[in-house]
Scaffold this motif. Sequence first.
Motif, PDB file in Angstrom:
ATOM      1  N   LEU A 226       0.821  -1.204   0.000  1.00 11.76           N
ATOM      2  CA  LEU A 226       0.000   0.000   0.000  1.00 11.76           C
ATOM      3  C   LEU A 226       0.859   1.260   0.000  1.00 11.76           C
ATOM      4  O   LEU A 226       0.557   2.232  -0.709  1.00 11.76           O
ATOM      5  CB  LEU A 226      -0.926  -0.010   1.211  1.00 11.76           C
ATOM      6  CG  LEU A 226      -1.922   1.145   1.338  1.00 11.76           C
ATOM      7  CD1 LEU A 226      -2.742   1.302   0.065  1.00 11.76           C
ATOM      8  CD2 LEU A 226      -2.832   0.921   2.546  1.00 11.76           C
ATOM      9  N   ALA A 227       1.945   1.261   0.754  1.00 10.58           N
ATOM     10  CA  ALA A 227       2.830   2.430   0.790  1.00 10.58           C
ATOM     11  C   ALA A 227       3.434   2.702  -0.581  1.00 10.58           C
ATOM     12  O   ALA A 227       3.531   3.856  -1.019  1.00 10.58           O
ATOM     13  CB  ALA A 227       3.924   2.226   1.829  1.00 10.58           C
ATOM     14  N   GLN A 228       3.872   1.650  -1.281  1.00 10.53           N
ATOM     15  CA  GLN A 228       4.461   1.829  -2.604  1.00 10.53           C
ATOM     16  C   GLN A 228       3.432   2.371  -3.595  1.00 10.53           C
ATOM     17  O   GLN A 228       3.719   3.284  -4.378  1.00 10.53           O
ATOM     18  CB  GLN A 228       5.022   0.505  -3.118  1.00 10.53           C
ATOM     19  CG  GLN A 228       5.749   0.615  -4.450  1.00 10.53           C
ATOM     20  CD  GLN A 228       6.942   1.534  -4.370  1.00 10.53           C
ATOM     21  OE1 GLN A 228       7.865   1.298  -3.608  1.00 10.53           O
ATOM     22  NE2 GLN A 228       6.939   2.604  -5.165  1.00 10.53           N
ATOM     23  N   LEU A 229       2.221   1.818  -3.561  1.00  7.32           N
ATOM     24  CA  LEU A 229       1.167   2.294  -4.453  1.00  7.32           C
ATOM     25  C   LEU A 229       0.822   3.753  -4.169  1.00  7.32           C
ATOM     26  O   LEU A 229       0.600   4.546  -5.091  1.00  7.32           O
ATOM     27  CB  LEU A 229      -0.079   1.427  -4.304  1.00  7.32           C
ATOM     28  CG  LEU A 229      -0.001   0.009  -4.887  1.00  7.32           C
ATOM     29  CD1 LEU A 229      -1.233  -0.797  -4.480  1.00  7.32           C
ATOM     30  CD2 LEU A 229       0.117   0.054  -6.403  1.00  7.32           C
ATOM     31  N   LEU A 230       0.790   4.116  -2.890  1.00  8.16           N
ATOM     32  CA  LEU A 230       0.431   5.477  -2.519  1.00  8.16           C
ATOM     33  C   LEU A 230       1.503   6.474  -2.941  1.00  8.16           C
ATOM     34  O   LEU A 230       1.204   7.590  -3.371  1.00  8.16           O
ATOM     35  CB  LEU A 230       0.199   5.551  -1.007  1.00  8.16           C
ATOM     36  CG  LEU A 230      -0.419   6.839  -0.451  1.00  8.16           C
ATOM     37  CD1 LEU A 230      -1.750   7.136  -1.134  1.00  8.16           C
ATOM     38  CD2 LEU A 230      -0.612   6.710   1.057  1.00  8.16           C
ATOM     39  N   GLN A 231       2.768   6.067  -2.858  1.00  7.73           N
ATOM     40  CA  GLN A 231       3.844   6.947  -3.315  1.00  7.73           C
ATOM     41  C   GLN A 231       3.814   7.114  -4.832  1.00  7.73           C
ATOM     42  O   GLN A 231       4.092   8.196  -5.348  1.00  7.73           O
ATOM     43  CB  GLN A 231       5.190   6.389  -2.870  1.00  7.73           C
ATOM     44  CG  GLN A 231       5.420   6.462  -1.365  1.00  7.73           C
ATOM     45  CD  GLN A 231       6.755   5.872  -0.963  1.00  7.73           C
ATOM     46  OE1 GLN A 231       7.800   6.509  -1.093  1.00  7.73           O
ATOM     47  NE2 GLN A 231       6.741   4.639  -0.487  1.00  7.73           N
ATOM     48  N   ASP A 232       3.470   6.046  -5.551  1.00  6.22           N
ATOM     49  CA  ASP A 232       3.414   6.111  -7.015  1.00  6.22           C
ATOM     50  C   ASP A 232       2.161   6.817  -7.522  1.00  6.22           C
ATOM     51  O   ASP A 232       2.169   7.380  -8.623  1.00  6.22           O
ATOM     52  CB  ASP A 232       3.460   4.695  -7.603  1.00  6.22           C
ATOM     53  CG  ASP A 232       4.785   4.002  -7.344  1.00  6.22           C
ATOM     54  OD1 ASP A 232       5.775   4.698  -7.049  1.00  6.22           O
ATOM     55  OD2 ASP A 232       4.823   2.758  -7.425  1.00  6.22           O
ATOM     56  N   ASN A 233       1.087   6.770  -6.712  1.00  9.95           N
ATOM     57  CA  ASN A 233      -0.207   7.332  -7.138  1.00  9.95           C
ATOM     58  C   ASN A 233      -0.815   8.137  -5.990  1.00  9.95           C
ATOM     59  O   ASN A 233      -1.841   7.758  -5.414  1.00  9.95           O
ATOM     60  CB  ASN A 233      -1.170   6.211  -7.542  1.00  9.95           C
ATOM     61  CG  ASN A 233      -0.581   5.267  -8.576  1.00  9.95           C
ATOM     62  OD1 ASN A 233      -0.580   5.537  -9.763  1.00  9.95           O
ATOM     63  ND2 ASN A 233      -0.055   4.134  -8.101  1.00  9.95           N
ATOM     64  N   PRO A 234      -0.194   9.266  -5.625  1.00  7.84           N
ATOM     65  CA  PRO A 234      -0.634  10.016  -4.436  1.00  7.84           C
ATOM     66  C   PRO A 234      -2.048  10.569  -4.530  1.00  7.84           C
ATOM     67  O   PRO A 234      -2.663  10.862  -3.491  1.00  7.84           O
ATOM     68  CB  PRO A 234       0.394  11.139  -4.335  1.00  7.84           C
ATOM     69  CG  PRO A 234       0.940  11.288  -5.723  1.00  7.84           C
ATOM     70  CD  PRO A 234       0.945   9.910  -6.295  1.00  7.84           C
ATOM     71  N   ASN A 235      -2.589  10.716  -5.724  1.00  4.20           N
ATOM     72  CA  ASN A 235      -3.931  11.289  -5.889  1.00  4.20           C
ATOM     73  C   ASN A 235      -5.008  10.238  -6.114  1.00  4.20           C
ATOM     74  O   ASN A 235      -6.153  10.576  -6.407  1.00  4.20           O
ATOM     75  CB  ASN A 235      -3.931  12.283  -7.049  1.00  4.20           C
ATOM     76  CG  ASN A 235      -2.988  13.451  -6.813  1.00  4.20           C
ATOM     77  OD1 ASN A 235      -2.913  13.980  -5.698  1.00  4.20           O
ATOM     78  ND2 ASN A 235      -2.267  13.858  -7.847  1.00  4.20           N
ATOM     79  N   ASP A 236      -4.657   8.971  -5.991  1.00  3.12           N
ATOM     80  CA  ASP A 236      -5.635   7.905  -6.172  1.00  3.12           C
ATOM     81  C   ASP A 236      -6.678   7.970  -5.049  1.00  3.12           C
ATOM     82  O   ASP A 236      -6.328   7.902  -3.869  1.00  3.12           O
ATOM     83  CB  ASP A 236      -4.924   6.552  -6.147  1.00  3.12           C
ATOM     84  CG  ASP A 236      -5.837   5.411  -6.558  1.00  3.12           C
ATOM     85  OD1 ASP A 236      -6.903   5.235  -5.928  1.00  3.12           O
ATOM     86  OD2 ASP A 236      -5.467   4.674  -7.492  1.00  3.12           O
ATOM     87  N   PRO A 237      -7.970   8.095  -5.380  1.00  4.57           N
ATOM     88  CA  PRO A 237      -9.009   8.251  -4.348  1.00  4.57           C
ATOM     89  C   PRO A 237      -9.222   7.002  -3.493  1.00  4.57           C
ATOM     90  O   PRO A 237      -9.798   7.093  -2.407  1.00  4.57           O
ATOM     91  CB  PRO A 237     -10.267   8.577  -5.161  1.00  4.57           C
ATOM     92  CG  PRO A 237     -10.006   7.986  -6.509  1.00  4.57           C
ATOM     93  CD  PRO A 237      -8.537   8.144  -6.739  1.00  4.57           C
ATOM     94  N   PHE A 238      -8.763   5.849  -3.962  1.00  3.31           N
ATOM     95  CA  PHE A 238      -8.913   4.617  -3.193  1.00  3.31           C
ATOM     96  C   PHE A 238      -7.815   4.455  -2.155  1.00  3.31           C
ATOM     97  O   PHE A 238      -8.048   3.997  -1.028  1.00  3.31           O
ATOM     98  CB  PHE A 238      -8.908   3.410  -4.138  1.00  3.31           C
ATOM     99  CG  PHE A 238      -8.687   2.086  -3.451  1.00  3.31           C
ATOM    100  CD1 PHE A 238      -9.734   1.427  -2.822  1.00  3.31           C
ATOM    101  CD2 PHE A 238      -7.417   1.499  -3.424  1.00  3.31           C
ATOM    102  CE1 PHE A 238      -9.528   0.205  -2.188  1.00  3.31           C
ATOM    103  CE2 PHE A 238      -7.201   0.286  -2.796  1.00  3.31           C
ATOM    104  CZ  PHE A 238      -8.259  -0.366  -2.169  1.00  3.31           C
ATOM    105  N   LEU A 239      -6.595   4.838  -2.502  1.00  3.20           N
ATOM    106  CA  LEU A 239      -5.435   4.490  -1.694  1.00  3.20           C
ATOM    107  C   LEU A 239      -5.343   5.258  -0.385  1.00  3.20           C
ATOM    108  O   LEU A 239      -4.998   4.687   0.658  1.00  3.20           O
ATOM    109  CB  LEU A 239      -4.157   4.708  -2.512  1.00  3.20           C
ATOM    110  CG  LEU A 239      -4.021   3.834  -3.760  1.00  3.20           C
ATOM    111  CD1 LEU A 239      -2.772   4.217  -4.549  1.00  3.20           C
ATOM    112  CD2 LEU A 239      -3.981   2.349  -3.391  1.00  3.20           C
ATOM    113  N   ARG A 240      -5.637   6.565  -0.391  1.00  3.36           N
ATOM    114  CA  ARG A 240      -5.503   7.347   0.839  1.00  3.36           C
ATOM    115  C   ARG A 240      -6.466   6.879   1.928  1.00  3.36           C
ATOM    116  O   ARG A 240      -6.040   6.676   3.074  1.00  3.36           O
ATOM    117  CB  ARG A 240      -5.684   8.829   0.537  1.00  3.36           C
ATOM    118  CG  ARG A 240      -5.623   9.724   1.766  1.00  3.36           C
ATOM    119  CD  ARG A 240      -4.353   9.559   2.567  1.00  3.36           C
ATOM    120  NE  ARG A 240      -3.165   9.979   1.829  1.00  3.36           N
ATOM    121  CZ  ARG A 240      -1.940   9.987   2.358  1.00  3.36           C
ATOM    122  NH1 ARG A 240      -1.738   9.547   3.584  1.00  3.36           N
ATOM    123  NH2 ARG A 240      -0.911  10.378   1.629  1.00  3.36           N
TER     124      ARG A 240
END
Length: 279
Positions: A226-240
């Motif tokens: 999850l941390a890697q995905l969030l760093q790669d896609n900081p504006n993704d509405p699902f990840l935050r």
Amino acid sequence: MMMLSKSSFALISLSMAFSVAFGGSAGLTNPANPGAAERAIAQNELPTDWNVFETPEGAPGRRIGGGTRGNCPKSASGMIALVPENNLGLTLSNTPTFLFYVPKIDEASSGPIEMEFLLVDESDPENVQEIYQQRVPLPTGGGTIALTLPDDENLPPLQVNQLYSWYFSLICNPKALDPSILSLGGWIERVEPSPTLTQELEPLTSRDRIAVYERELLWFDAIGTLAQLLQDNPNDPFLRPKWNALLESINLSEVAQAPFLNWEQEQTSNRDRPSLQKP
């Protein structure tokens, strides 16, 4: 694996200190609440309690910094390891990711500060072995730092069903003969996936695997992915929201909004690094 030499006296001292504080050497994990994980999986629920496994000899570990000593600034005690409250997590990976929150610290008034990460095999107290070590300067500003073990042929693989101790330290005035050290510590265990789990994970994307990791109580895989995905896609509405919920599940929602910082991959060898205390 590499045996520690006399020049690694500081590591031995740190390791022994935590072994006493945490209750001794590592052993295999056992469910503290037998059946809890199985019930969660059967009901297809995400876990709200990651503490279903016993830590070595019931020892608590340390995931939140304590009081400062020496010349370490008071704000340094706010460092936190992003792990369950029992400081133990499972992984399927040989290259897991460890995450730590470090508060903003004013080095202008406190002097230089370095971060150090150690992964240690303490299963045999008479033959403590350093698996991995890295020390780098403290980054500017506070935030969450992710460190992933490298896929290096010179790095011995993590053995399945064996606990390893990890330590994360802030070292204040590291060039001093007797620098001040603040440390967190806990354990990680690599487990073998069942054939069914391997088959289930194979076709899934990294995003879809997170729910499976949570269901199977694989903490380091869930938060690392999850941390890697969030760093790669900081504006993704699902990840935050997912990140917020994951940290809330281990009662660390207060650091969920912290920015991610870079851990510079500049490994320091045991030979070159200064001693942490007088021999």
